[in-house]
Design a protein around this motif. Structure first.
Motif, PDB file in Angstrom:
ATOM      1  N   ARG A  53       8.834  35.081 -96.912  1.00 42.94           N
ATOM      2  CA  ARG A  53       8.929  33.900 -96.170  1.00 42.94           C
ATOM      3  C   ARG A  53       9.631  32.846 -97.077  1.00 42.94           C
ATOM      4  O   ARG A  53      10.468  31.984 -96.471  1.00 42.94           O
ATOM      5  CB  ARG A  53       7.849  33.216 -95.586  1.00 42.94           C
ATOM      6  CG  ARG A  53       6.992  33.830 -94.632  1.00 42.94           C
ATOM      7  CD  ARG A  53       5.674  33.168 -94.079  1.00 42.94           C
ATOM      8  NE  ARG A  53       6.224  31.883 -93.411  1.00 42.94           N
ATOM      9  CZ  ARG A  53       5.745  30.618 -93.825  1.00 42.94           C
ATOM     10  NH1 ARG A  53       4.668  30.648 -94.779  1.00 42.94           N
ATOM     11  NH2 ARG A  53       6.155  29.638 -93.229  1.00 42.94           N
ATOM     12  N   ARG A  54       9.624  32.640 -98.317  1.00 42.98           N
ATOM     13  CA  ARG A  54      10.202  31.945 -99.190  1.00 42.98           C
ATOM     14  C   ARG A  54      10.701  32.737-100.361  1.00 42.98           C
ATOM     15  O   ARG A  54      10.160  33.368-101.304  1.00 42.98           O
ATOM     16  CB  ARG A  54       9.283  30.571 -99.733  1.00 42.98           C
ATOM     17  CG  ARG A  54       8.453  30.127 -98.633  1.00 42.98           C
ATOM     18  CD  ARG A  54       7.512  29.097 -99.183  1.00 42.98           C
ATOM     19  NE  ARG A  54       6.479  28.685 -98.392  1.00 42.98           N
ATOM     20  CZ  ARG A  54       5.664  27.757 -98.198  1.00 42.98           C
ATOM     21  NH1 ARG A  54       5.430  27.207 -99.558  1.00 42.98           N
ATOM     22  NH2 ARG A  54       4.785  27.196 -97.514  1.00 42.98           N
ATOM     23  N   ARG A 113       8.999  31.117-112.937  1.00 46.20           N
ATOM     24  CA  ARG A 113       7.633  30.198-112.978  1.00 46.20           C
ATOM     25  C   ARG A 113       7.498  29.359-111.878  1.00 46.20           C
ATOM     26  O   ARG A 113       6.362  29.178-111.315  1.00 46.20           O
ATOM     27  CB  ARG A 113       7.856  29.711-114.611  1.00 46.20           C
ATOM     28  CG  ARG A 113       6.298  29.131-114.719  1.00 46.20           C
ATOM     29  CD  ARG A 113       6.142  28.585-116.152  1.00 46.20           C
ATOM     30  NE  ARG A 113       5.013  28.395-116.621  1.00 46.20           N
ATOM     31  CZ  ARG A 113       4.489  27.915-118.037  1.00 46.20           C
ATOM     32  NH1 ARG A 113       5.527  28.126-118.823  1.00 46.20           N
ATOM     33  NH2 ARG A 113       3.300  27.619-118.031  1.00 46.20           N
ATOM     34  N   SER A 114       8.795  28.533-111.651  1.00 42.86           N
ATOM     35  CA  SER A 114       8.534  27.453-110.675  1.00 42.86           C
ATOM     36  C   SER A 114       8.280  28.095-109.394  1.00 42.86           C
ATOM     37  O   SER A 114       7.561  27.684-108.411  1.00 42.86           O
ATOM     38  CB  SER A 114       9.588  26.383-110.760  1.00 42.86           C
ATOM     39  OG  SER A 114       9.577  25.720-111.930  1.00 42.86           O
ATOM     40  N   ALA A 123      14.871  17.427 -99.316  1.00 37.93           N
ATOM     41  CA  ALA A 123      13.717  17.451 -98.455  1.00 37.93           C
ATOM     42  C   ALA A 123      13.738  17.618 -97.167  1.00 37.93           C
ATOM     43  O   ALA A 123      13.369  18.251 -96.288  1.00 37.93           O
ATOM     44  CB  ALA A 123      13.100  15.943 -99.008  1.00 37.93           C
ATOM     45  N   VAL A 124      15.350  16.882 -96.477  1.00 32.71           N
ATOM     46  CA  VAL A 124      15.475  17.140 -95.139  1.00 32.71           C
ATOM     47  C   VAL A 124      15.989  18.252 -94.957  1.00 32.71           C
ATOM     48  O   VAL A 124      15.758  19.244 -93.974  1.00 32.71           O
ATOM     49  CB  VAL A 124      16.688  16.008 -94.892  1.00 32.71           C
ATOM     50  CG1 VAL A 124      17.229  16.347 -93.462  1.00 32.71           C
ATOM     51  CG2 VAL A 124      16.039  14.815 -95.031  1.00 32.71           C
ATOM     52  N   ALA A 125      16.721  19.093 -95.609  1.00 32.83           N
ATOM     53  CA  ALA A 125      17.237  20.295 -95.487  1.00 32.83           C
ATOM     54  C   ALA A 125      16.357  21.473 -95.270  1.00 32.83           C
ATOM     55  O   ALA A 125      16.441  22.473 -94.609  1.00 32.83           O
ATOM     56  CB  ALA A 125      18.344  20.644 -96.555  1.00 32.83           C
ATOM     57  N   VAL A 126      15.255  21.450 -96.031  1.00 29.47           N
ATOM     58  CA  VAL A 126      14.149  22.474 -96.054  1.00 29.47           C
ATOM     59  C   VAL A 126      13.235  22.186 -95.068  1.00 29.47           C
ATOM     60  O   VAL A 126      12.302  22.941 -94.895  1.00 29.47           O
ATOM     61  CB  VAL A 126      13.565  22.670 -97.475  1.00 29.47           C
ATOM     62  CG1 VAL A 126      14.517  22.976 -98.526  1.00 29.47           C
ATOM     63  CG2 VAL A 126      12.666  21.394 -97.968  1.00 29.47           C
ATOM     64  N   ALA A 182      13.337  21.335-105.938  1.00 31.45           N
ATOM     65  CA  ALA A 182      13.585  21.717-104.487  1.00 31.45           C
ATOM     66  C   ALA A 182      12.304  22.503-104.063  1.00 31.45           C
ATOM     67  O   ALA A 182      12.037  22.595-102.737  1.00 31.45           O
ATOM     68  CB  ALA A 182      14.788  22.621-104.724  1.00 31.45           C
ATOM     69  N   PHE A 183      11.897  23.646-105.033  1.00 29.21           N
ATOM     70  CA  PHE A 183      10.625  24.516-104.441  1.00 29.21           C
ATOM     71  C   PHE A 183       9.514  23.238-104.082  1.00 29.21           C
ATOM     72  O   PHE A 183       8.862  23.526-102.971  1.00 29.21           O
ATOM     73  CB  PHE A 183      10.313  25.165-105.504  1.00 29.21           C
ATOM     74  CG  PHE A 183      11.025  26.225-105.965  1.00 29.21           C
ATOM     75  CD1 PHE A 183      12.100  26.690-105.328  1.00 29.21           C
ATOM     76  CD2 PHE A 183      11.162  26.694-107.198  1.00 29.21           C
ATOM     77  CE1 PHE A 183      13.252  27.698-105.661  1.00 29.21           C
ATOM     78  CE2 PHE A 183      12.137  27.930-107.561  1.00 29.21           C
ATOM     79  CZ  PHE A 183      13.050  28.158-106.922  1.00 29.21           C
ATOM     80  N   TYR A 184       9.300  22.387-104.759  1.00 25.26           N
ATOM     81  CA  TYR A 184       8.417  21.449-104.412  1.00 25.26           C
ATOM     82  C   TYR A 184       8.422  20.560-103.234  1.00 25.26           C
ATOM     83  O   TYR A 184       7.469  20.556-102.450  1.00 25.26           O
ATOM     84  CB  TYR A 184       8.154  20.413-105.645  1.00 25.26           C
ATOM     85  CG  TYR A 184       6.903  19.158-105.126  1.00 25.26           C
ATOM     86  CD1 TYR A 184       5.688  19.536-105.191  1.00 25.26           C
ATOM     87  CD2 TYR A 184       7.486  18.102-104.889  1.00 25.26           C
ATOM     88  CE1 TYR A 184       4.732  18.640-104.867  1.00 25.26           C
ATOM     89  CE2 TYR A 184       6.551  17.103-104.475  1.00 25.26           C
ATOM     90  CZ  TYR A 184       5.344  17.308-104.409  1.00 25.26           C
ATOM     91  OH  TYR A 184       4.449  16.202-103.843  1.00 25.26           O
ATOM     92  N   ALA A 185       9.667  20.486-102.927  1.00 19.55           N
ATOM     93  CA  ALA A 185      10.050  19.715-101.554  1.00 19.55           C
ATOM     94  C   ALA A 185       9.718  20.703-100.313  1.00 19.55           C
ATOM     95  O   ALA A 185       9.169  20.210 -99.288  1.00 19.55           O
ATOM     96  CB  ALA A 185      11.415  19.216-101.331  1.00 19.55           C
ATOM     97  N   ALA A 186       9.930  22.018-100.622  1.00 17.87           N
ATOM     98  CA  ALA A 186       9.971  22.956 -99.550  1.00 17.87           C
ATOM     99  C   ALA A 186       8.373  23.253 -99.364  1.00 17.87           C
ATOM    100  O   ALA A 186       7.828  23.358 -98.097  1.00 17.87           O
ATOM    101  CB  ALA A 186      10.435  24.338-100.010  1.00 17.87           C
ATOM    102  N   SER A 187       7.563  23.161-100.419  1.00 15.71           N
ATOM    103  CA  SER A 187       6.217  23.226-100.321  1.00 15.71           C
ATOM    104  C   SER A 187       5.586  22.423 -99.576  1.00 15.71           C
ATOM    105  O   SER A 187       4.397  22.156 -99.046  1.00 15.71           O
ATOM    106  CB  SER A 187       5.415  23.541-101.628  1.00 15.71           C
ATOM    107  OG  SER A 187       5.624  22.362-102.260  1.00 15.71           O
ATOM    108  N   MET A 188       6.121  21.079 -99.552  1.00 18.31           N
ATOM    109  CA  MET A 188       5.499  19.848 -98.689  1.00 18.31           C
ATOM    110  C   MET A 188       5.971  19.952 -97.386  1.00 18.31           C
ATOM    111  O   MET A 188       5.281  19.215 -96.635  1.00 18.31           O
ATOM    112  CB  MET A 188       6.078  18.667 -99.417  1.00 18.31           C
ATOM    113  CG  MET A 188       5.501  18.281-100.865  1.00 18.31           C
ATOM    114  SD  MET A 188       3.705  18.094-100.991  1.00 18.31           S
ATOM    115  CE  MET A 188       3.103  19.732-101.535  1.00 18.31           C
TER     116      MET A 188
END
Length: 259
Positions: free
Chosen positions: A108-109, A127-128, A196-199, A248-254
């Motif tokens: 999924r990601r 790692r991230s 944040a908007v894009a994901v 970017a990964f953090y933004a997606a996880s949120m």
């Protein structure tokens, strides 16, 4: 708005690197990298070299499928590339099973590397990715080095949990992802959307990270659904590629829907 992967107008020449060989065994070193690989049932260990002190760590492996060779630190130094910080443990592993882009559709990601070549950056991004729920990574079969000791040590075991997938053509791989229902977001300093908007709200998401300094190639950027950037202070020109990927990964996880 700026981010880590540079501006496409300032493209540098691509440096030639060792071609990815899916059949070549790889040396891994360092406690986290080797222990994670020994715990990975998909790995076959061909040789395991440890110092007397490091050998005690092997007690943490429930089913050790290799016979350790006790060696002095200087002898392990002779086996590995110069300046490898091995922490008293190194192992030679057969390559992991070769995976295709079709295998990526089960995830999924996903993170996609567009000719990122620095092994420290690659390892840090793995790692991230593992930390924020990205479970697969697509890399090109050419112009991108194999995932070996330096990247694996930097990844601190994440190369065992984030599936490595190789593709001949990144643009075509992105097209396959889109056909499989992925929303594909390229990360680039010239992006017209906030990351944040894009994901936000994407059920299946792929984030594309460009090469150090040069960013996304035009053809790869054109294949993406959106190009997004990370807003940073004007006093800083850019972020390191691995730092930008982590944000970017953090933004997606949120913002992604729960698994």
């Amino acid at each position: 708005m700026k981010n880590s992967v540079g501006n496409r107008r300032n493209r540098k020449n691509v440096t030639k690197h060792e071609k990815h060989d899916p059949n070549a065994p790889v040396w891994l070193w360092g406690t986290h990298a080797v222990m994670a690989a020994l715990n990975n049932p998909d790995r076959v260990c061909q040789r395991l070299c440890v110092t007397k002190n490091a050998a005690t760590k092997l007690n943490e492996i429930n089913n050790l499928r290799a016979t350790p060779e006790e060696m002095l630190p200087k002898d392990i130094d002779q086996i590995l590339p110069r300046d490898s910080v091995h922490q008293g443990i190194a192992a030679l592993f057969a390559p992991l099973p070769d995976l295709s882009v079709e295998d990526a559709l089960d995830h999924r990601r996903i993170v996609v590397f567009d000719q990122l070549t620095d092994p420290h950056n690659i390892g840090a991004i793995f790692r991230s990715a593992a930390a924020f729920g990205f479970t697969a990574a697509i890399l090109q079969t050419k112009n991108v080095p194999p995932i070996t000791g330096v990247a694996a040590k930097t990844a601190a075991g994440a190369v065992e949990t984030v599936k490595e997938i190789r593709a001949v053509n990144i643009s075509r791989a992105i097209d396959s992802l889109k056909e499989g229902g992925f929303h594909v977001v390229g990360l680039d300093g010239g992006g017209d959307s906030d990351i944040a908007v894009a994901v936000s709200g994407a059920e299946k998401l792929a984030i594309v990270i460009g090469a150090e300094g040069s960013g996304l190639r035009p053809g790869v950027a054109k294949s993406c659904d959106q190009i997004a950037s990370i807003p940073i202070e004007r006093t800083m020109e850019s972020l390191n590629a691995s730092n930008a990927a982590a944000i970017a990964f953090y933004a997606a996880s949120m913002t992604l829907r729960p698994s």
